[in-house]
Design a protein around this motif. Sequence first.
Motif, PDB file in Angstrom:
ATOM      1  N   ILE A 133      44.501  27.180  40.754  1.00 29.53           N
ATOM      2  CA  ILE A 133      43.183  27.771  40.979  1.00 29.53           C
ATOM      3  C   ILE A 133      42.090  26.761  40.637  1.00 29.53           C
ATOM      4  O   ILE A 133      42.151  26.099  39.605  1.00 29.53           O
ATOM      5  CB  ILE A 133      43.048  29.061  40.153  1.00 29.53           C
ATOM      6  CG1 ILE A 133      43.896  30.153  40.811  1.00 29.53           C
ATOM      7  CG2 ILE A 133      41.606  29.503  40.025  1.00 29.53           C
ATOM      8  CD1 ILE A 133      43.970  31.434  40.045  1.00 29.53           C
ATOM      9  N   LYS A 134      41.086  26.665  41.503  1.00 32.94           N
ATOM     10  CA  LYS A 134      40.021  25.684  41.325  1.00 32.94           C
ATOM     11  C   LYS A 134      38.757  26.264  40.704  1.00 32.94           C
ATOM     12  O   LYS A 134      38.053  25.575  39.972  1.00 32.94           O
ATOM     13  CB  LYS A 134      39.673  25.044  42.676  1.00 32.94           C
ATOM     14  CG  LYS A 134      40.736  24.100  43.211  1.00 32.94           C
ATOM     15  CD  LYS A 134      40.252  23.341  44.430  1.00 32.94           C
ATOM     16  CE  LYS A 134      40.271  24.192  45.668  1.00 32.94           C
ATOM     17  NZ  LYS A 134      41.634  24.558  46.113  1.00 32.94           N
ATOM     18  N   THR A 135      38.421  27.522  41.002  1.00 31.72           N
ATOM     19  CA  THR A 135      37.154  28.087  40.541  1.00 31.72           C
ATOM     20  C   THR A 135      37.387  29.264  39.604  1.00 31.72           C
ATOM     21  O   THR A 135      38.390  29.982  39.701  1.00 31.72           O
ATOM     22  CB  THR A 135      36.288  28.549  41.726  1.00 31.72           C
ATOM     23  OG1 THR A 135      36.874  29.720  42.306  1.00 31.72           O
ATOM     24  CG2 THR A 135      36.179  27.462  42.784  1.00 31.72           C
ATOM     25  N   VAL A 136      36.418  29.497  38.718  1.00 27.35           N
ATOM     26  CA  VAL A 136      36.504  30.634  37.806  1.00 27.35           C
ATOM     27  C   VAL A 136      36.429  31.949  38.588  1.00 27.35           C
ATOM     28  O   VAL A 136      37.064  32.941  38.203  1.00 27.35           O
ATOM     29  CB  VAL A 136      35.386  30.552  36.747  1.00 27.35           C
ATOM     30  CG1 VAL A 136      35.259  31.855  35.968  1.00 27.35           C
ATOM     31  CG2 VAL A 136      35.664  29.396  35.782  1.00 27.35           C
ATOM     32  N   THR A 137      35.705  31.973  39.698  1.00 23.21           N
ATOM     33  CA  THR A 137      35.658  33.183  40.523  1.00 23.21           C
ATOM     34  C   THR A 137      37.054  33.584  40.972  1.00 23.21           C
ATOM     35  O   THR A 137      37.437  34.760  40.904  1.00 23.21           O
ATOM     36  CB  THR A 137      34.760  32.968  41.750  1.00 23.21           C
ATOM     37  OG1 THR A 137      33.443  32.621  41.324  1.00 23.21           O
ATOM     38  CG2 THR A 137      34.681  34.224  42.594  1.00 23.21           C
ATOM     39  N   GLU A 138      37.838  32.610  41.451  1.00 21.78           N
ATOM     40  CA  GLU A 138      39.222  32.886  41.835  1.00 21.78           C
ATOM     41  C   GLU A 138      40.019  33.432  40.659  1.00 21.78           C
ATOM     42  O   GLU A 138      40.825  34.357  40.808  1.00 21.78           O
ATOM     43  CB  GLU A 138      39.905  31.613  42.336  1.00 21.78           C
ATOM     44  CG  GLU A 138      39.430  31.059  43.642  1.00 21.78           C
ATOM     45  CD  GLU A 138      40.166  29.767  43.970  1.00 21.78           C
ATOM     46  OE1 GLU A 138      41.341  29.841  44.383  1.00 21.78           O
ATOM     47  OE2 GLU A 138      39.587  28.683  43.775  1.00 21.78           O
ATOM     48  N   ALA A 139      39.823  32.839  39.490  1.00 20.48           N
ATOM     49  CA  ALA A 139      40.566  33.255  38.304  1.00 20.48           C
ATOM     50  C   ALA A 139      40.247  34.696  37.935  1.00 20.48           C
ATOM     51  O   ALA A 139      41.142  35.497  37.651  1.00 20.48           O
ATOM     52  CB  ALA A 139      40.251  32.325  37.135  1.00 20.48           C
ATOM     53  N   LEU A 140      38.955  35.047  37.936  1.00 22.68           N
ATOM     54  CA  LEU A 140      38.560  36.403  37.570  1.00 22.68           C
ATOM     55  C   LEU A 140      39.063  37.417  38.583  1.00 22.68           C
ATOM     56  O   LEU A 140      39.355  38.568  38.238  1.00 22.68           O
ATOM     57  CB  LEU A 140      37.038  36.482  37.457  1.00 22.68           C
ATOM     58  CG  LEU A 140      36.391  35.637  36.363  1.00 22.68           C
ATOM     59  CD1 LEU A 140      34.876  35.754  36.439  1.00 22.68           C
ATOM     60  CD2 LEU A 140      36.884  36.053  34.988  1.00 22.68           C
ATOM     61  N   ASN A 141      39.195  37.002  39.822  1.00 20.91           N
ATOM     62  CA  ASN A 141      39.616  37.924  40.874  1.00 20.91           C
ATOM     63  C   ASN A 141      41.090  38.309  40.760  1.00 20.91           C
ATOM     64  O   ASN A 141      41.576  39.136  41.531  1.00 20.91           O
ATOM     65  CB  ASN A 141      39.327  37.322  42.256  1.00 20.91           C
ATOM     66  CG  ASN A 141      39.293  38.373  43.342  1.00 20.91           C
ATOM     67  OD1 ASN A 141      38.697  39.431  43.170  1.00 20.91           O
ATOM     68  ND2 ASN A 141      39.940  38.094  44.461  1.00 20.91           N
ATOM     69  N   LEU A 142      41.803  37.733  39.800  1.00 20.23           N
ATOM     70  CA  LEU A 142      43.181  38.140  39.544  1.00 20.23           C
ATOM     71  C   LEU A 142      43.246  39.446  38.753  1.00 20.23           C
ATOM     72  O   LEU A 142      44.310  40.058  38.636  1.00 20.23           O
ATOM     73  CB  LEU A 142      43.915  37.050  38.751  1.00 20.23           C
ATOM     74  CG  LEU A 142      44.060  35.680  39.414  1.00 20.23           C
ATOM     75  CD1 LEU A 142      44.607  34.674  38.411  1.00 20.23           C
ATOM     76  CD2 LEU A 142      44.959  35.760  40.638  1.00 20.23           C
ATOM     77  N   VAL A 143      42.118  39.876  38.191  1.00 23.49           N
ATOM     78  CA  VAL A 143      42.090  40.940  37.195  1.00 23.49           C
ATOM     79  C   VAL A 143      41.682  42.268  37.822  1.00 23.49           C
ATOM     80  O   VAL A 143      40.787  42.327  38.660  1.00 23.49           O
ATOM     81  CB  VAL A 143      41.105  40.568  36.064  1.00 23.49           C
ATOM     82  CG1 VAL A 143      40.972  41.693  35.063  1.00 23.49           C
ATOM     83  CG2 VAL A 143      41.558  39.287  35.387  1.00 23.49           C
ATOM     84  N   SER A 144      42.328  43.341  37.380  1.00 20.83           N
ATOM     85  CA  SER A 144      41.928  44.675  37.838  1.00 20.83           C
ATOM     86  C   SER A 144      40.520  44.977  37.337  1.00 20.83           C
ATOM     87  O   SER A 144      40.105  44.546  36.267  1.00 20.83           O
ATOM     88  CB  SER A 144      42.902  45.729  37.314  1.00 20.83           C
ATOM     89  OG  SER A 144      42.847  45.810  35.901  1.00 20.83           O
ATOM     90  N   GLY A 145      39.761  45.718  38.139  1.00 19.91           N
ATOM     91  CA  GLY A 145      38.401  46.095  37.753  1.00 19.91           C
ATOM     92  C   GLY A 145      37.350  45.079  38.113  1.00 19.91           C
ATOM     93  O   GLY A 145      36.160  45.333  37.938  1.00 19.91           O
ATOM     94  N   ILE A 146      37.759  43.907  38.632  1.00 23.58           N
ATOM     95  CA  ILE A 146      36.803  42.861  39.006  1.00 23.58           C
ATOM     96  C   ILE A 146      36.900  42.583  40.502  1.00 23.58           C
ATOM     97  O   ILE A 146      37.996  42.439  41.056  1.00 23.58           O
ATOM     98  CB  ILE A 146      37.047  41.563  38.216  1.00 23.58           C
ATOM     99  CG1 ILE A 146      36.645  41.762  36.753  1.00 23.58           C
ATOM    100  CG2 ILE A 146      36.273  40.397  38.815  1.00 23.58           C
ATOM    101  CD1 ILE A 146      36.714  40.516  35.905  1.00 23.58           C
TER     102      ILE A 146
END
Length: 604
Positions: A59-72
């Motif tokens: 993963i390159k961006t924090v947006t991608e990382a956060l999008n792994l999480v439920s509720g986001i």
Amino acid sequence: MQNKIKLSLVACLLTTTIVANENLGVITITSATKSEQSIKDVTSSVSVVTGIELEEKNIKTVTEALNLVSGISFTSNGGMGKTTSINLRGMGNNRTLILVDGMKFQDPSNTSGANIAHLMVTEIEKIEMIKGAQSGIWGADASAGVINIITKKPKDGVHGSILMEAGSSNTKKIAGTISYKNKKMDAKLSVTDIQTDGFTSAAPKGKNIDKYEDDGYENTTINLQSNYYINDNAKIGINITDIDALSQYDGWKAPNDSSMKSDVDSTLYGITYNHILDKHNITIKVEKSDFTRDEIGTTFGVKSFEGETQNIEISDNIQYNSEDFVTLGTGISSDNVDYGTVANEKNSKENKDKYIYITNSNTIKNIIFTQSIRYDKYNNFDNKFTGKLGVKHNFTNDIYLSTNVGTAYNVPNIMQELNPWGDTNEKLNPEDTKSADISFGYKGLVLTYFYSKVTDLIDWENNKYQNLEGKSTFKGIELDYKKEIFSDTLLSLAYTRLSAKNEDGEYLRRRAKDTFKFGIDYYGIDKLHIGLNGEYVGGRYESDDKKGSQTGRYTIGNLNINYDLLKNLKIYTKIENITDKYYQTIEAFASSPRAYYAGVKYSF
């Protein structure tokens, strides 16, 4: 192979049910109470993405990382580096406090708060997400929750790494880090540089994006941190993060506009002194965040932005029983904004806050009680008490029940008040939020019900930002499931059902009613990892009350293949959007087609 499976299981998206084994260490959380706790002792609804998972998914961006999480969920005006907003349980970007190593990344000159599009994955140890109202601990900007991006700390001796990646749209990434640690000091320097030709930001829905000019992006992120250990119980540390980015973008329905660029520089400075004295853990920190932005080529509104946040805080964590503690803190913070318009008009404003807070945590057998209260004294708004209560019962190592209630106070963003794009409204009221959640965990399954009610929700209406009448409600369920389904295969699932409505019962725009995220990782071949992850986004509309363009109802999948060529040498490839699905998260703004990347990483 069995150890590798266990390591990867911990590295998957964590919730309060998962704790690492003895060899891997206990997963700890610092953002829930401003004190380090084992994740099993935190009452809050918490999700954690580890650095190992970020590496495995490349993963390159924090947006991608956060999008792994439920509720986001997120929406974006194009590809990498373009304006991006996240919704945490349906609540917008500027209602979630974003921290980098505990330092605020909230830009007061940006109406959306944190400019999260420019946060790259750079030597991240873990990302903590504390959901629900957190103003009783963190103050304003935390009515939806807190996200703390924690970078890796130096290890004993000399260590380093270098990563090189190339891929579609002439994308190139080079990242390197070097660190050193001994008994008296440690230091680490990391640098990440990303460049891409990208693709068009704007595109009429259904049109081939290759017909339009590309909108490129450049980002250089530097992180420097160091600690000097005065003795075994005292240390002083510095942390500096600098993000220099240049993003080309298009205006509304102008896909071939090559004149528009956003030149951004964000620098976060932090100095921390920590002293352990008997049962006291005293911390003094001085923090400053500078944000500058120049909108090159714009012919309307603001051309140059300058935002600054400052914070001075002293806190004491007192361990008064083996499992009980209280944290006391007080501080002074300020937000400053200066801007200049295309017409050479200038304006500025400052908001100040003095605060004091106390958080207490008690453990009685298998029950944890947490209580927080905070008082904020503002120069431009009414003073406010906020608080939070949490209870968690660990019935066994595999079963728990937890619940939290909290209040939040979200003061208006300075740019929302001044509003150089329309009508000024300096009579904006702060938003009042009440939230609650209840979670049940059993082994790899976590079920959560959440509810938030916001009074005086701030939104854009009639050419200005104003408070919506009545109360807006955000409620729903989150279902997380992680399971080793075979001896060499890991499965992770996350489902969110969201209802986000205004006072009139109309669904708020750009919130998907249903999202389903999935991941499956296979380790059956020595030194090889194959992973498939993605998401389904349900019905989502561009305007309130389910009106306007439909921007949901699509599924995206990504494929990752990692191979350990040597002990310290990894090669990998990634295919994003493997089915080449055409979709838009915001009407008339493009999203990435199928893209290919390959890279190599050497560590020592």
